[in-house]
Write a protein that holds these residues in place. Sequence first.
Motif, short mmCIF file in Angstrom:
data_model
loop_
_atom_site.label_atom_id
_atom_site.label_comp_id
_atom_site.label_asym_id
_atom_site.label_seq_id
_atom_site.Cartn_x
_atom_site.Cartn_y
_atom_site.Cartn_z
N GLU A 102 104.80 -80.97 48.57
CA GLU A 102 104.52 -80.21 49.64
C GLU A 102 103.32 -79.15 49.41
OE1 GLU A 102 107.99 -79.13 51.93
OE2 GLU A 102 109.09 -80.43 50.98
N LYS A 105 100.07 -80.34 48.56
CA LYS A 105 99.26 -81.04 49.95
C LYS A 105 98.98 -80.00 50.81
CE LYS A 105 100.61 -84.79 51.97
NZ LYS A 105 101.62 -85.92 52.30
N LEU A 111 94.25 -84.71 48.48
CA LEU A 111 95.08 -85.12 47.38
C LEU A 111 94.84 -86.75 47.13
CD1 LEU A 111 97.11 -84.23 45.31
CD2 LEU A 111 98.67 -84.68 47.23
N ALA A 124 94.11 -83.41 42.73
CA ALA A 124 93.95 -82.38 43.98
C ALA A 124 92.68 -81.71 43.94
CB ALA A 124 95.08 -81.11 43.83
#
Length: 141
Positions: A102, A105, A111, A124
């Motif tokens: 989480e 992101k 991502l 990422a």
Amino acid sequence: MQASYALDAGDGCIAQARHHVRVFLDRAVAVCLVVVPARARDLTQLVVSELVTNALKYAPGPVTMKLGITVERVEVTLWDSAPVMPVARTPDPGRAGQHGLEIVKAVSAYLVIRPESSGKRITAHIALPDPPGKASLHHLA
């Protein structure tokens, strides 16, 4: 500019990965003259910490980290041997732990999670320019 690192699974693995990030970004500034705002440095280290923590927790075997940089972004790619694709859980402030994906992101511009013939690859992208109205510490120096 790119660099790859094999990370051991020892107790210092996360600190080792964060050290690689600092050295890589310092080299990008010195050699490639890329402006790396403090925010991007901090977010890149956070992303690396979370991804390496998850790899150590859920994947047996080796972990490889690849760092790349352009004038627009830092790319952090982590490969591990676990074939299970991670899924971000529904936000729950009452849940202790398991917020790593989480967080990744939330702070990443982009991502990508891809299965590999052996394990998976997570990439990422962290934006380098500061958001409008935010001064980079490098510009103030």
